[in-house]
Design a protein around this motif. Structure first.
Motif, short mmCIF file in Angstrom:
data_model
loop_
_atom_site.label_atom_id
_atom_site.label_comp_id
_atom_site.label_asym_id
_atom_site.label_seq_id
_atom_site.Cartn_x
_atom_site.Cartn_y
_atom_site.Cartn_z
N GLN A 31 47.84 44.27 43.86
CA GLN A 31 46.59 44.85 43.36
C GLN A 31 45.39 44.27 44.09
O GLN A 31 44.43 45.00 44.42
CB GLN A 31 46.47 44.60 41.85
CG GLN A 31 45.27 45.26 41.19
CD GLN A 31 45.32 46.77 41.22
OE1 GLN A 31 46.39 47.36 41.29
NE2 GLN A 31 44.17 47.42 41.19
N HIS A 34 45.32 45.97 47.39
CA HIS A 34 45.00 47.40 47.24
C HIS A 34 43.50 47.60 47.05
O HIS A 34 42.92 48.53 47.63
CB HIS A 34 45.76 47.98 46.05
CG HIS A 34 45.39 49.39 45.72
ND1 HIS A 34 45.76 50.46 46.50
CD2 HIS A 34 44.66 49.91 44.69
CE1 HIS A 34 45.28 51.58 45.98
NE2 HIS A 34 44.61 51.26 44.88
N GLU A 35 42.87 46.75 46.26
CA GLU A 35 41.43 46.87 46.01
C GLU A 35 40.60 46.22 47.12
O GLU A 35 39.37 46.27 47.07
CB GLU A 35 41.07 46.20 44.68
CG GLU A 35 41.61 46.91 43.46
CD GLU A 35 41.06 46.32 42.17
OE1 GLU A 35 39.91 45.82 42.18
OE2 GLU A 35 41.77 46.34 41.16
N ILE A 37 40.11 43.23 47.50
CA ILE A 37 39.44 42.04 46.99
C ILE A 37 39.70 40.88 47.95
O ILE A 37 38.82 40.06 48.22
CB ILE A 37 39.95 41.70 45.57
CG1 ILE A 37 39.59 42.83 44.59
CG2 ILE A 37 39.37 40.36 45.08
CD1 ILE A 37 40.28 42.71 43.24
N GLU A 286 45.43 43.76 35.34
CA GLU A 286 43.98 44.00 35.38
C GLU A 286 43.21 42.80 34.84
O GLU A 286 42.20 42.38 35.41
CB GLU A 286 43.62 45.25 34.58
CG GLU A 286 42.13 45.49 34.38
CD GLU A 286 41.32 45.61 35.67
OE1 GLU A 286 40.09 45.41 35.62
OE2 GLU A 286 41.91 45.89 36.74
N THR A 289 43.34 40.18 37.44
CA THR A 289 42.61 40.57 38.65
C THR A 289 41.12 40.25 38.54
O THR A 289 40.46 39.89 39.53
CB THR A 289 42.82 42.07 38.94
OG1 THR A 289 44.21 42.31 39.17
CG2 THR A 289 42.03 42.52 40.16
N ARG A 293 38.14 38.92 41.32
CA ARG A 293 36.90 39.64 41.65
C ARG A 293 35.68 38.74 41.45
O ARG A 293 34.78 38.66 42.26
CB ARG A 293 36.75 40.89 40.78
CG ARG A 293 37.80 41.96 40.97
CD ARG A 293 37.36 43.25 40.26
NE ARG A 293 38.45 44.19 40.15
CZ ARG A 293 39.11 44.46 39.03
NH1 ARG A 293 38.78 43.84 37.89
NH2 ARG A 293 40.09 45.34 39.01
#
Length: 300
Positions: A31, A34-35, A37, A286, A289, A293
């Protein structure tokens, strides 16, 4: 650069079909990539920690039992996992991930371990999905190598950091703070430097208000030069084991409060992920994650 400890062993050494949500250890780095970050160069793969550092924290007798897979049936049952060489190797690799992340945090201000937060492991035994205590090992490593003089442990997993509290009880250079569910596991709590037990059903507003007060209390008593943050997401309302009522946004605000504290004090911080047992693994991912961030936004 945000440095993150990750190894495939974090997932693949766990027993298939176990209720512990092992998928998160594979899904979380995916993730993050993918983002965008982080990127591949942000990750480092830890190797097993040298046993001399394990023995700064755990007894030689207990470590010998783990190495030789000779725990008793009751000792194995207390850990929650069937004992295997792969599982022991996993825990020793997690230790190195947290230690190395702490060293990176000294350079960059913050660093993370995708796993870790194994706060139920005592010096002489394992409990609650934890065989070895990466928080205590990391704190002792920093102190022994004169990389830190005063380590603050902020443990916000919903379960008390009982192993960490016990191991660090007589070390005035480590301050243990645990904010956890009053009626949740473990039923027999240890004594941290500061414990804050909160009632079932506590939601965002009350939780964050209590946390702010506790952090202010800590800073009146202790001046850390390093912070270890156990950022468990089992405080979520959706968590099967948590019994609290926090939202995803509430967890984000909690993490923001801790990271902003570290940055305002100009104190390096190492974050380990801790627990998370929501039925929907996407919610766990999430919630975890968010702290990455925040780390990128605040530090890089």
């Amino acid at each position: 650069m945000l440095k993150i400890a990750y190894s495939p062993i974090y997932k693949h050494s766990l027993p298939v079909g176990h209720r512990f949500p092992m998928e998160k250890y594979e899904l979380l780095p995916g993730q993050l990539l993918h983002e965008a970050i982080v990127h591949e160069e942000n990750f480092f793969e830890p190797h097993p920690l040298d046993e001399k550092w394990i023995l700064t924290t755990h007894t030689a007798e207990y470590w010998n039992k783990l190495e030789n897979l000779s725990l008793s049936k009751s000792e194995i049952r207390a850990t929650g996992f069937p004992l295997s060489k792969e599982l022991v190797d996993r825990e020793v690799t997690i230790l190195q991930g947290s230690v190395q992340a702490a060293v990176f945090a000294l350079k960059y201000g913050i660093a993370m371990n995708i796993a870790g937060g194994t706060h139920h492991a005592f010096a002489d035994r394992g409990e609650g999905f934890c065989l070895l205590n990466d928080i205590a090992v990391t704190a002792n490593y920093l102190l022994a190598n004169q990389l830190s003089k005063k380590v603050l442990v902020i443990d916000l997993d919903v379960h008390q950091g009982n192993g960490t509290a016990s191991i660090c009880a007589n070390n005035s250079d480590i301050y243990t703070f645990s904010m956890h569910g009053e009626k949740n596991y473990p039923m027999r709590k240890e004594i941290s430097n500061l414990d804050c037990a909160i009632p079932d059903g506590t939601g965002d507003e009350l939780y964050l208000s209590i946390l702010q007060t506790q952090l202010e209390i800590i800073l009146k008593d202790f001046s850390p030069d390093f912070i270890i943050y156990q950022s468990g997401v089992d405080v979520l309302e959706s968590d099967k084991l948590g019994r609290l009522s926090m939202s995803i946004d509430g967890v984000k605000n909690r993490d923001s409060m801790v990271l902003n504290l570290a940055k305002s004090l100009q104190v390096p911080i190492m974050c380990c992920m801790g627990g998370g047992y929501s039925a929907n693994v996407a919610k766990i991912v999430e919630a975890h994650t968010q702290v990455y961030r925040l780390a990128q936004d605040l530090y890089f």
